[in-house]
Design a protein around this motif. Structure first.
Motif, PDB file in Angstrom:
ATOM      1  N   TRP A 119       2.977   9.909 123.343  1.00  0.00           N
ATOM      2  CA  TRP A 119       4.155   9.063 123.196  1.00  0.00           C
ATOM      3  C   TRP A 119       5.048   9.607 122.092  1.00  0.00           C
ATOM      4  N   MET A 138       2.592  10.543 119.019  1.00  0.00           N
ATOM      5  CA  MET A 138       1.325   9.846 118.909  1.00  0.00           C
ATOM      6  C   MET A 138       0.583   9.962 120.242  1.00  0.00           C
ATOM      7  N   ALA A 140      -2.034   8.145 122.745  1.00  0.00           N
ATOM      8  CA  ALA A 140      -2.627   6.838 123.036  1.00  0.00           C
ATOM      9  C   ALA A 140      -3.747   7.010 124.045  1.00  0.00           C
ATOM     10  N   HIS A 151      -4.766  -0.330 125.731  1.00  0.00           N
ATOM     11  CA  HIS A 151      -4.871   0.729 124.721  1.00  0.00           C
ATOM     12  C   HIS A 151      -6.146   0.542 123.914  1.00  0.00           C
ATOM     13  N   TYR A 154      -5.252   5.119 118.906  1.00  0.00           N
ATOM     14  CA  TYR A 154      -4.053   5.898 118.637  1.00  0.00           C
ATOM     15  C   TYR A 154      -4.402   7.037 117.688  1.00  0.00           C
ATOM     16  N   ASP A 156      -2.284   9.978 115.390  1.00  0.00           N
ATOM     17  CA  ASP A 156      -1.014  10.530 114.925  1.00  0.00           C
ATOM     18  C   ASP A 156      -1.059  12.047 115.066  1.00  0.00           C
ATOM     19  N   ILE A 187      -7.441   3.214 114.997  1.00  0.00           N
ATOM     20  CA  ILE A 187      -6.628   4.312 114.473  1.00  0.00           C
ATOM     21  C   ILE A 187      -7.596   5.438 114.151  1.00  0.00           C
ATOM     22  N   ILE A 195       2.009   6.237 113.751  1.00  0.00           N
ATOM     23  CA  ILE A 195       1.150   5.065 113.805  1.00  0.00           C
ATOM     24  C   ILE A 195       1.830   3.875 113.144  1.00  0.00           C
ATOM     25  N   ALA A 198       4.402   2.510 115.534  1.00  0.00           N
ATOM     26  CA  ALA A 198       3.846   1.914 116.737  1.00  0.00           C
ATOM     27  C   ALA A 198       3.155   0.579 116.475  1.00  0.00           C
ATOM     28  N   THR A 199       2.638   0.405 115.275  1.00  0.00           N
ATOM     29  CA  THR A 199       1.811  -0.771 114.991  1.00  0.00           C
ATOM     30  C   THR A 199       2.484  -1.805 114.113  1.00  0.00           C
TER      31      THR A 199
END
Length: 200
Positions: A119, A138, A140, A151, A154, A156, A187, A195, A198-199
């Protein structure tokens, strides 16, 4: 004494055979979600340009890519309808984002249990010369049926030189036993800006 020795050797060989039979053999195959390789559902709507496409996957599964307002969701199922009902189809990242066209399928033998996809998450605090946000990459990891699709982990990309390896290990270790809606997304490796975006 010889009988005891032969018996012990036979037992050892039987145990070794069972260990070998139970050993897990993981591997990767790849499919494409490029528009030319997928079926477009309807016409892009105006003015937001939302689109939906269904792409062939592995083992009778399809990959559903839905884009709306420059954000994508990716889900997997036996068909478009089932894929759209999965938790993954309801998961949106807040920043603008997109996915690359290559999907990595992790499988035990011929049975896939997870996909890995890269992503790109837009970073509004890091703009290019034209004022557009640069993106942060990232990986996933998403679990597959049987059971819900969601998901799992993740990774990075910039923060981890071995990001692909970490994502595969996470898929192999966590995807099949992950409980969607209960377990938190893991993670893996060193966290980084992707990250964080995304979070948040």
């Amino acid at each position: 004494m010889k009988h005891v020795t032969l018996g012990w050797l036979t037992a050892l060989l039987v145990c070794a055979a069972f260990d070998q039979a139970g050993a897990q053999s993981f591997g990767s195959t790849y499919t494409s979600t490029a528009p030319k390789d997928c079926r477009q559902i309807g016409k892009p709507s105006e003015p937001d340009g939302s689109t939906t496409r269904v792409c062939p996957g592995k083992a009778g599964l399809v990959v559903l890519i839905a884009e709306d307002d420059l954000r994508e969701v990716v889900s997997v199922g036996r068909n478009r309808t089932l894929a759209a009902r999965e938790p993954a189809a309801q998961l949106w990242f807040h920043p603008f984002n997109s996915t690359e066209y290559t999907v990595e399928w992790r499988a035990e033998g011929t049975r896939p249990f997870a996909i890995i996809q890269r992503w790109h998450i837009a970073d509004g605090a890091d703009l290019d010369k034209e004022g557009r946000p640069n993106t942060k990459a990232m990986l996933a990891v998403t679990r597959l049926p049987p059971g819900p699709v969601c998901h799992v982990a993740y990774v990075d990309v910039k923060a981890n030189a071995n990001a692909n390896e970490l994502a595969r290990k996470a898929a192999d270790q966590y995807a099949r036993d992950f409980t969607c809606g209960k377990d938190e997304v893991k993670i893996i490796g060193t966290s980084g800006r992707a990250i964080e975006l995304a979070t948040r």
